[in-house]
Design an enzyme around this catalytic site. Structure first.
Site, PDB file in Angstrom:
ATOM      1  N   ASN A 144      55.405  66.534 103.019  1.00  0.00           N
ATOM      2  CA  ASN A 144      56.861  66.477 102.887  1.00  0.00           C
ATOM      3  C   ASN A 144      57.476  67.149 104.108  1.00  0.00           C
ATOM      4  O   ASN A 144      57.022  68.220 104.523  1.00  0.00           O
ATOM      5  CB  ASN A 144      57.338  67.216 101.636  1.00  0.00           C
ATOM      6  CG  ASN A 144      57.112  66.435 100.367  1.00  0.00           C
ATOM      7  OD1 ASN A 144      56.942  65.221 100.386  1.00  0.00           O
ATOM      8  ND2 ASN A 144      57.098  67.126  99.249  1.00  0.00           N
ATOM      9  N   ARG A 193      53.099  61.703  97.854  1.00  0.00           N
ATOM     10  CA  ARG A 193      51.951  62.242  98.576  1.00  0.00           C
ATOM     11  C   ARG A 193      50.651  62.064  97.800  1.00  0.00           C
ATOM     12  O   ARG A 193      49.636  61.650  98.360  1.00  0.00           O
ATOM     13  CB  ARG A 193      52.162  63.723  98.913  1.00  0.00           C
ATOM     14  CG  ARG A 193      53.272  63.954  99.918  1.00  0.00           C
ATOM     15  CD  ARG A 193      53.497  65.429 100.170  1.00  0.00           C
ATOM     16  NE  ARG A 193      53.854  66.098  98.909  1.00  0.00           N
ATOM     17  CZ  ARG A 193      53.691  67.388  98.669  1.00  0.00           C
ATOM     18  NH1 ARG A 193      53.172  68.179  99.591  1.00  0.00           N
ATOM     19  NH2 ARG A 193      54.057  67.906  97.521  1.00  0.00           N
TER      20      ARG A 193
END
Length: 91
Positions: free
Chosen positions: A39, A21
């Site tokens: 996520n 990320r």
């Protein structure tokens, strides 16, 4: 104003716990792509990318391999209508 595109990606493989990320955010910022990355509870990562078609394609291509510790096995990509998103968020 140039054409904008929006793509939703669901990325499978070893993609959590490998800085996916954070690195995705850096790639998006580098290419002036808006959207977000998160996520998912099922172990995958989901991202929405919006901006110039070439820039979105570049960040999507990066998502297909991810950072060095990732092992991407599949990316499901779908087109969506652009919403005028600005900035890029990690959630």
């Amino acid at each position: 104003m140039s054409e904008r595109v929006r793509r939703r990606l669901v990325i499978s493989g070893r993609v959590q716990g490998v800085f996916f990320r954070d690195r995705c955010r850096a790639e998006a910022h580098a290419h002036r792509v808006a959207g977000w990355v998160t996520n998912r509870p099922d172990g995958r990562v989901e991202a929405v990318l919006e901006g110039d078609p070439g820039a979105v394609a570049t960040v999507e291509a990066w998502c297909r391999h991810g950072p060095p510790r990732a092992a991407v096995t599949h990316v499901a990509a779908t087109d969506e209508a652009p919403t005028g998103a600005t900035g890029f968020q990690v959630t």
